[in-house]
Design an enzyme around this catalytic site. Sequence first.
Site, PDB file in Angstrom:
ATOM      1  N   HIS A  93       0.835  -1.207   0.000  1.00 10.46           N
ATOM      2  CA  HIS A  93       0.000   0.000   0.000  1.00 10.46           C
ATOM      3  C   HIS A  93       0.877   1.268   0.000  1.00 10.46           C
ATOM      4  CE1 HIS A  93      -3.724   2.275   1.099  1.00 10.46           C
ATOM      5  NE2 HIS A  93      -2.846   3.067   1.701  1.00 10.46           N
ATOM      6  N   GLU A  94       1.798   1.344   0.964  1.00 15.01           N
ATOM      7  CA  GLU A  94       2.648   2.534   1.057  1.00 15.01           C
ATOM      8  C   GLU A  94       3.568   2.650  -0.161  1.00 15.01           C
ATOM      9  OE1 GLU A  94       1.655   4.561   3.145  1.00 15.01           O
ATOM     10  OE2 GLU A  94       0.565   3.223   4.498  1.00 15.01           O
ATOM     11  N   HIS A 152       1.799   4.579  -2.776  1.00 18.77           N
ATOM     12  CA  HIS A 152       1.974   6.021  -2.533  1.00 18.77           C
ATOM     13  C   HIS A 152       3.369   6.474  -2.968  1.00 18.77           C
ATOM     14  CE1 HIS A 152      -1.682   7.023  -0.393  1.00 18.77           C
ATOM     15  NE2 HIS A 152      -1.499   6.115   0.557  1.00 18.77           N
ATOM     16  N   GLU A 190      -4.422   8.369  -2.833  1.00 23.21           N
ATOM     17  CA  GLU A 190      -4.951   7.118  -2.281  1.00 23.21           C
ATOM     18  C   GLU A 190      -5.240   6.117  -3.398  1.00 23.21           C
ATOM     19  OE1 GLU A 190      -4.848   6.614   0.855  1.00 23.21           O
ATOM     20  OE2 GLU A 190      -6.022   4.775   1.134  1.00 23.21           O
TER      21      GLU A 190
END
Lengths: 497, 497
Positions: free
Chosen positions: B265-266, B269, B295
């Site tokens: 997830h990160e 980003h 996001e």
Amino acid sequence: MRKTPYQDLEARFRRMDAVSGAMSMLHWDMSAMMPTGGGASRAEQLATLSTVHHAMMTDVAIEDLLDGAEADVQLNVWQQANVREMRRAWIHQAAVDVDLVEALSRACSASEAVWRTARPANDFKSALPGLSEVLNLSRQVAEAKSEKLGVGLYDGLLDQFEPDGRSSDIDIIFSDIAAFLPDFLDDVLRQQETGEAILPLQGPFPADQQRALGKIFMAALGFDFEHGRLDESLHPFCGGTSDDVRITTRYDEADFTTAMMGVLHESGHALYDQGLPKAWRGQPVGGDRGMSIHESQSLLIEMQACRSQEFLTYAAPLMREAFGGQGPAWQSDNVLRQTTHVEKGFIRVDADEVTYPAHVILRYQLEKAAIYGDLQMADLPGAWNEGLKNILGITPSTDTEGCLQDIHWYDGAWGYFPTYTLGAMTAAQLFAKAKQDKPEILSSIAQGNFAPLMVWLREHVHGKGCLLSPSDLLREATGETLNAAHFKAHLKARYLS
Amino acid sequence: MRKTPYQDLEARFRRMDAVSGAMSMLHWDMSAMMPTGGGASRAEQLATLSTVHHAMMTDVAIEDLLDGAEADVQLNVWQQANVREMRRAWIHQAAVDVDLVEALSRACSASEAVWRTARPANDFKSALPGLSEVLNLSRQVAEAKSEKLGVGLYDGLLDQFEPDGRSSDIDIIFSDIAAFLPDFLDDVLRQQETGEAILPLQGPFPADQQRALGKIFMAALGFDFEHGRLDESLHPFCGGTSDDVRITTRYDEADFTTAMMGVLHESGHALYDQGLPKAWRGQPVGGDRGMSIHESQSLLIEMQACRSQEFLTYAAPLMREAFGGQGPAWQSDNVLRQTTHVEKGFIRVDADEVTYPAHVILRYQLEKAAIYGDLQMADLPGAWNEGLKNILGITPSTDTEGCLQDIHWYDGAWGYFPTYTLGAMTAAQLFAKAKQDKPEILSSIAQGNFAPLMVWLREHVHGKGCLLSPSDLLREATGETLNAAHFKAHLKARYLS
């Protein structure tokens, strides 16, 4: 209610301290954490914060506020000292035109970058133009500051690192030690030759164990891990802020003693920072008392307290345990012989405490001549080699091992070198008095208990911040002005007994 | 030559970006490195840099410079977009009086501190006064910004996170998904119940191995370790700057999937930040395009690309190898069942992608009512429980599991929540178009090759910076305005096939 000039200054200096603290953390990150690709944006951040700080300090209101605060009869002694330190900080930053500051900063970055490749390539010629430009601009800074301070040219630079430091005083102390060293060194080397051989400590020494051992010693010293960390960087240092002290080291798995002594050294710096007066955090009077006092704290721990039979009585068994060592090499007297071995060498940062002052005195003489215009940088290699021959009797075969070895001059740190040896002498003088005041200090260290020493240092050095000048601090703590006698006595006791 | 207004603004915004970048690194350090005792001085550093940034932005010269740059017919499209984004940033910072900024900042710190103990103690009452004050001040900010922007009260806050975001658009999209969810969720749960049972993965899973595995996946995704790091923090996040992206995770040795999906997830980003246009670093137009696009990039990687049969075909054998796993539990379809398990729960951050929108819609409805003055904070617990009952059919037995669970409102982040679900829908819409444009995307991922996907994202999203508005960016990339159709199609395909 309107703020008094003093209150106004306190608020302004708190903000400046916050900006400096931010820069300090970003410097630490750059050395210990940052991936290489972050360099350009980090340089931009630091340059911007530096101009922000400069603008705060050179705000037109400051001079009147300083005048007002100096006339304020309501201030207590700490506040008065705070104003005195504000004035000093202001003089150093406002004396120099912002264009000169920027030109010097740019010249230093360029010169340092060339030096990084010139050093391994033994190519002084390529580093010469940058170095000459840095010197040229540093001399302009020296002129501006010496005029404002009413001191000599060299002292205008020295004063940045050593408040109230004067080369006339240093000349006397350095002459003393320079006269003492050659014969003493011969005696030490002769005795060492006939003494017991050093048994090698068998590695490898895994970095994880070195780190764990270092933290054990840090804890024993009284390092506050709630207000600090130990990490790794190429060049070990102590950074961060008084509330959050970041020290670093570098692990060599073939030799643990370098990192270990390095951790003890940086811990000495860190304990000073952590012990600065909490009530004055963020104010100039709450800061450290300049480079020689700071260095005295690292050397007091590393050299005076920890390269000793007492420390190793406590520490050698822990080392043996940490690395699963066996046999007589791990006995404390052998480890002591290893950590107090003396040898003439070319490289300052590898030097023992006996030969170290020779390296510093050489640099001090050369940089003084350069600042006064009596030494051109083109002549540096020759002057260096001749100087080292005179003082240590050896001549480097390359500039890599000579005048290219240190980053300082190439990076603009002119007037800094003497503080290393002033620190070593200050350390000896403070430690002698501490042991006299508290005879239990050494026997406690033999049990891993640094509390008696720390209590003394907190009271006489750390907790004073910048309340006193460096020389008054030392005189109040030891009853004497700075002199070489204690350092010489220490060397004799350790190396000729 | 005199600078044009545009050139002057570029220089000013570069300086502001450097200050923001410094703050961002200090925030990362605070979460990932700082010892607890450094908190007070760090708060001082951040507060000071924040006022420095505010002073730069609200300098009296800025408004005229913006007018001048907007009238400059020489500017190319990127420069024009840059001026537009400068104007936006200026409006948001200059709209609000500095006293209100400071009061809100202080209220948030105080409220957040109370919340930290109120949450575990299930003590909403103690948190209420602080929360009410934060809301009160946030409503004042909303008034100031909505007036300057010419939008509704809630949108004045939303626009800070989601440029040009309007609640009237969100209402339509959220109504669509809210109508779809209840029946769909019933169907999913029913099918899940009759499907194959999930075989547990046997631990422990040492943090070192989890870290090494996470870095393997990061490298496969294209994370540039020359411009970023992976570390640990209590609350995982992506911080730093585009040139030096710092992501964090948190390891649970009993369950590696949470940290692993968190790293993915990160990384989504981070890949966005690293892929922003290099030519526009430090300028507003070179920044990210707001929260829902940001996001969307994390959810596209985590939810769309990596909670998939294709990713696990590549990843499950690496997981098995990393942890020495054995047996059918480590087959990719079992790991997929584990990472796509759906369950009604009280806690947003633990929610799966099917129930997550319900949590967001609840918060969106409540915060809109609060900002418009239709919901008093004293009534929040009741409104929360009633709302969750309506949308998910469950009622928390404590406020700890209810309206105390998220830090956002207590910390002043009003108008932020909808971006999570807008991001999820944007991710589905982008991924659908990417797969249509490049049918090899999924089969490549099955071989650990993310290049086809990354090339598409770099071209259509990352490399655009803020050249376009969020909605124009999405329309140019996908040919459609934001809608819930792709998200619903994705959920149906994954959970009801």
